[in-house]
Every structure is written in C-alpha cells, then in structure tokens.
Design a protein around this motif. Structure first.
Motif, PDB file in Angstrom:
ATOM      1  N   ILE A 139       9.714 -14.176  -0.232  1.00 39.51           N
ATOM      2  CA  ILE A 139      10.093 -14.164  -1.644  1.00 39.51           C
ATOM      3  C   ILE A 139      11.535 -14.617  -1.804  1.00 39.51           C
ATOM      4  N   GLN A 140      12.409 -14.107  -0.963  1.00 37.44           N
ATOM      5  CA  GLN A 140      13.822 -14.477  -1.027  1.00 37.44           C
ATOM      6  C   GLN A 140      14.011 -15.976  -0.815  1.00 37.44           C
ATOM      7  N   GLU A 141      13.292 -16.524   0.159  1.00 35.83           N
ATOM      8  CA  GLU A 141      13.430 -17.944   0.472  1.00 35.83           C
ATOM      9  C   GLU A 141      12.848 -18.827  -0.624  1.00 35.83           C
ATOM     10  N   LEU A 142      11.741 -18.402  -1.229  1.00 33.66           N
ATOM     11  CA  LEU A 142      11.074 -19.220  -2.250  1.00 33.66           C
ATOM     12  C   LEU A 142      11.737 -19.107  -3.618  1.00 33.66           C
ATOM     13  N   LEU A 143      12.231 -17.924  -3.951  1.00 32.60           N
ATOM     14  CA  LEU A 143      12.826 -17.723  -5.274  1.00 32.60           C
ATOM     15  C   LEU A 143      14.330 -17.941  -5.287  1.00 32.60           C
ATOM     16  N   GLY A 144      14.951 -17.937  -4.121  1.00 30.23           N
ATOM     17  CA  GLY A 144      16.387 -18.189  -4.063  1.00 30.23           C
ATOM     18  C   GLY A 144      17.214 -16.964  -4.417  1.00 30.23           C
ATOM     19  N   ARG A 145      18.459 -17.208  -4.774  1.00 29.22           N
ATOM     20  CA  ARG A 145      19.408 -16.120  -5.004  1.00 29.22           C
ATOM     21  C   ARG A 145      18.989 -15.179  -6.126  1.00 29.22           C
ATOM     22  N   ALA A 146      18.208 -15.683  -7.066  1.00 32.67           N
ATOM     23  CA  ALA A 146      17.825 -14.855  -8.220  1.00 32.67           C
ATOM     24  C   ALA A 146      16.605 -13.981  -7.949  1.00 32.67           C
ATOM     25  N   TRP A 147      16.141 -13.931  -6.700  1.00 32.00           N
ATOM     26  CA  TRP A 147      14.893 -13.218  -6.407  1.00 32.00           C
ATOM     27  C   TRP A 147      14.913 -11.767  -6.887  1.00 32.00           C
ATOM     28  N   MET A 148      16.059 -11.114  -6.834  1.00 29.29           N
ATOM     29  CA  MET A 148      16.133  -9.695  -7.213  1.00 29.29           C
ATOM     30  C   MET A 148      15.778  -9.470  -8.682  1.00 29.29           C
ATOM     31  N   ASN A 149      16.113 -10.462  -9.533  1.00 28.33           N
ATOM     32  CA  ASN A 149      15.827 -10.333 -10.964  1.00 28.33           C
ATOM     33  C   ASN A 149      14.360 -10.597 -11.285  1.00 28.33           C
ATOM     34  N   TYR A 150      13.652 -11.214 -10.347  1.00 25.73           N
ATOM     35  CA  TYR A 150      12.279 -11.654 -10.621  1.00 25.73           C
ATOM     36  C   TYR A 150      11.263 -11.036  -9.670  1.00 25.73           C
ATOM     37  N   THR A 151      11.593  -9.900  -9.081  1.00 22.83           N
ATOM     38  CA  THR A 151      10.687  -9.250  -8.139  1.00 22.83           C
ATOM     39  C   THR A 151      10.495  -7.783  -8.493  1.00 22.83           C
TER      40      THR A 151
ATOM     41  N   SER B 164      17.662  -3.205  -4.439  1.00 29.04           N
ATOM     42  CA  SER B 164      17.898  -4.641  -4.609  1.00 29.04           C
ATOM     43  C   SER B 164      17.125  -5.202  -5.794  1.00 29.04           C
ATOM     44  N   SER B 165      15.904  -4.702  -5.984  1.00 30.28           N
ATOM     45  CA  SER B 165      15.054  -5.195  -7.082  1.00 30.28           C
ATOM     46  C   SER B 165      15.260  -4.421  -8.370  1.00 30.28           C
ATOM     47  N   GLN B 166      16.352  -3.664  -8.437  1.00 30.01           N
ATOM     48  CA  GLN B 166      16.736  -2.935  -9.659  1.00 30.01           C
ATOM     49  C   GLN B 166      15.669  -1.926 -10.085  1.00 30.01           C
ATOM     50  N   HIS B 167      15.039  -1.325  -9.081  1.00 30.78           N
ATOM     51  CA  HIS B 167      14.044  -0.266  -9.287  1.00 30.78           C
ATOM     52  C   HIS B 167      12.903  -0.704 -10.210  1.00 30.78           C
ATOM     53  N   LYS B 168      12.463  -1.933 -10.022  1.00 33.26           N
ATOM     54  CA  LYS B 168      11.281  -2.407 -10.755  1.00 33.26           C
ATOM     55  C   LYS B 168      10.054  -2.122  -9.884  1.00 33.26           C
TER      56      LYS B 168
ATOM     57  N   SER C 247      11.174   5.402   3.151  1.00 32.64           N
ATOM     58  CA  SER C 247      12.019   4.925   4.240  1.00 32.64           C
ATOM     59  C   SER C 247      13.276   4.266   3.685  1.00 32.64           C
ATOM     60  N   ASP C 248      14.292   4.183   4.514  1.00 36.84           N
ATOM     61  CA  ASP C 248      15.535   3.529   4.111  1.00 36.84           C
ATOM     62  C   ASP C 248      15.278   2.067   3.749  1.00 36.84           C
ATOM     63  N   THR C 249      14.321   1.437   4.446  1.00 37.18           N
ATOM     64  CA  THR C 249      13.993   0.034   4.173  1.00 37.18           C
ATOM     65  C   THR C 249      13.460  -0.131   2.759  1.00 37.18           C
ATOM     66  N   LEU C 250      12.570   0.788   2.359  1.00 32.12           N
ATOM     67  CA  LEU C 250      12.005   0.718   1.009  1.00 32.12           C
ATOM     68  C   LEU C 250      13.057   1.049  -0.043  1.00 32.12           C
ATOM     69  N   ILE C 251      13.892   2.036   0.226  1.00 32.14           N
ATOM     70  CA  ILE C 251      14.949   2.404  -0.729  1.00 32.14           C
ATOM     71  C   ILE C 251      15.888   1.221  -0.945  1.00 32.14           C
ATOM     72  N   THR C 252      16.225   0.527   0.125  1.00 30.33           N
ATOM     73  CA  THR C 252      17.102  -0.649   0.011  1.00 30.33           C
ATOM     74  C   THR C 252      16.450  -1.724  -0.847  1.00 30.33           C
TER      75      THR C 252
ATOM     76  N   ARG D 283       0.841  -1.196   0.000  1.00 25.69           N
ATOM     77  CA  ARG D 283       0.000   0.000   0.000  1.00 25.69           C
ATOM     78  C   ARG D 283       0.875   1.245   0.000  1.00 25.69           C
ATOM     79  N   ALA D 284       0.582   2.175  -0.896  1.00 23.32           N
ATOM     80  CA  ALA D 284       1.354   3.410  -0.978  1.00 23.32           C
ATOM     81  C   ALA D 284       1.084   4.320   0.216  1.00 23.32           C
ATOM     82  N   ASP D 285      -0.072   4.127   0.886  1.00 25.08           N
ATOM     83  CA  ASP D 285      -0.424   4.990   2.016  1.00 25.08           C
ATOM     84  C   ASP D 285      -0.033   4.392   3.358  1.00 25.08           C
ATOM     85  N   VAL D 286       0.768   3.329   3.334  1.00 24.23           N
ATOM     86  CA  VAL D 286       1.254   2.710   4.569  1.00 24.23           C
ATOM     87  C   VAL D 286       2.779   2.728   4.554  1.00 24.23           C
ATOM     88  N   PRO D 287       3.413   3.291   5.571  1.00 25.62           N
ATOM     89  CA  PRO D 287       4.877   3.355   5.593  1.00 25.62           C
ATOM     90  C   PRO D 287       5.507   1.966   5.497  1.00 25.62           C
ATOM     91  N   PHE D 288       6.553   1.857   4.710  1.00 27.69           N
ATOM     92  CA  PHE D 288       7.256   0.586   4.547  1.00 27.69           C
ATOM     93  C   PHE D 288       8.395   0.536   5.562  1.00 27.69           C
TER      94      PHE D 288
END
Length: 245
Positions: A158-170, A204-208, A195-200, A141-146
């Motif tokens: 997502i990281q656990e289910l998709l594995g190391r390649a999760w960043m390319n597929y998220t 990681s997800s290559q700004h997708k 937030s810094d958490t969302l920016i990180t 939700r855009a109206d809820v702080p991340f």
C-alpha cells in the motif's frame, strides 16, 4: 505516478485544501444527487477480502471460499446498485454507488510478490486512474495476531502504490470480529491489547478502522454500518482522491 487531486473548497465549515470534490467533478459523478466512492481491498491470503468486498457491494461479485491456498489470482472491479437516500447534502438526498477493487492476497501462495504488485498497480491505473481512489482498505482477520513480516507485507505494498499520502487514504477493516465478542472482549479492549505493530499502523492511519461482524447481524445491517463508517473517513478527508498515471 500517484497524484492527489487538490482543490480549494469549504470543508466542514472551515477553509482548507481539499481533494477534487466527488460532488463537483464530472470524473466521479455527473448527477449531483448521486455519488460514487472508489475503494480497493488489500490484505493477506484468507483474510476475507473478497467476502468483505461482497458485503460492501451487497452482492456476490467476487468468488469467496475457504481454501488452504490463495483463491483470488487477479484484480477485479465490482459495482453496487445505487443506495438511494443514503445521505443528505445541501438539503438534497444523495444516492450512493460503491466501486470495489478486489486484489490477490499478498503474499500469495502461487504468485510472486513482484507479479501481484504489478497486477495491482495496473488495475489501480486502469480503474481509478482518472476518477481516483477514495480509500484503500487493509483487510485483517481480528482472530489472527497482527505481527511478523507477512502481515506487514500488504502494508508495504500500500505504501509503495499510494506513495507518501498512503496514511490519509488507508483504513483497516477487521473481519471475523464476532470472534472478539466470543472471547468476551470489546472493540476498545481488543485494540488496547493489540500488538505494537498494529498500534503503530493504527497511529499512522489516523485510527481509521472498522469491524465487520457476521454472526447475529443481517448482511444489509453489516453493509450499512461499514459504509457509514467509511463515509466518515472519506468526509474527514474532504473527499480527496488519489489518481494514478
């Protein structure tokens, strides 16, 4: 086990290692004039996953309603009708079909994290084990702080289910984006103040990311804009897919 289907092919004019092409493999399509993309929705309770899934499908396959608790309790797959002439490839018009896997909120108000994770793991293997997953959409939700542990729980799954390649597929799908306009912010300003958490996560997800607006836009207009953006991500990823064993 998660596998990336790799196949050497031409991609955007350069030689690169790309995933098994949905235009050439019989797993994802049998007609060169048709294309199927497989998407999975993740996110917290009441983030708008099911509603977003219905917009992507152009239907009401998934039950969606406001509630003080989690509404979705099991995974379900929805398939859209073909969007004819959605794009052109090799001089040919290509029709698009979208398959969307809706998942329970994580964390869930009634189900344990262990149960939800196992449910999603089995659903990914069942529905996308062979054809593959093109993109996981983290619905936020855009109206809820991340910020805080709960908002990062779906990311960890997502990281656990998709594995190391999760960043390319998220990619991140921001729902209730009309709240940004109501606050007098632009999308760029909103992300700049995130937030810094969302920016990180964005880094990681290559700004997708893509914003979903409800007010002032027809459902079809919302759908086409989001699908066009999603197809950009899939194309940039050279149409690679993750398969699940």
């Amino acid at each position: 086990m998660v596998k990336v289907h790799m196949k050497e092919q031409l991609c955007q004019g350069e030689r690169c290692l790309c995933g098994e092409s949905i235009f050439k493999t019989g797993k994802a399509m049998t007609d060169p004039n048709k294309m199927i993309i497989n998407l999975a929705l993740f996110g917290m309770t009441q983030s708008g996953k099911s509603s977003a899934g219905n917009i992507l499908l152009g239907s009401t396959d998934f039950h969606s309603s406001f509630a003080p608790c989690s509404v979705t309790t099991c995974c379900s797959l929805g398939r859209s009708c073909h969007l004819h002439s959605f794009m052109r490839r090799g001089g040919l018009e290509v029709a698009l079909q979208v398959q969307v896997l809706d998942t329970p909120g994580y964390p869930h108000s009634r189900l344990s994290k262990k149960y939800v994770k196992q449910e999603v793991k089995e659903a990914l293997a069942h529905h996308f084990g062979q054809g593959g997953l093109h993109l996981a959409l983290l619905v936020q939700r855009a109206d809820v702080p991340f910020c805080g542990q709960e908002v990062t729980d779906p990311v960890q799954m997502i990281q656990e289910l998709l594995g190391r390649a999760w960043m390319n597929y998220t990619a991140i799908l921001f729902t209730h984006a009309e709240k940004i306009e109501e606050a007098g912010l632009t999308e760029d300003k909103y992300l700049h103040e995130a937030s810094d958490t969302l920016i990180t996560l964005l880094n990681s997800s290559q700004h997708k990311y893509v914003f979903q607006y409800k007010k002032g836009k027809s459902l079809n207009e919302q759908r086409m804009k989001i699908l066009e953006r999603i197809m950009e991500f899939i194309k940039e990823n050279c149409y690679q897919v993750l398969t699940f064993k």
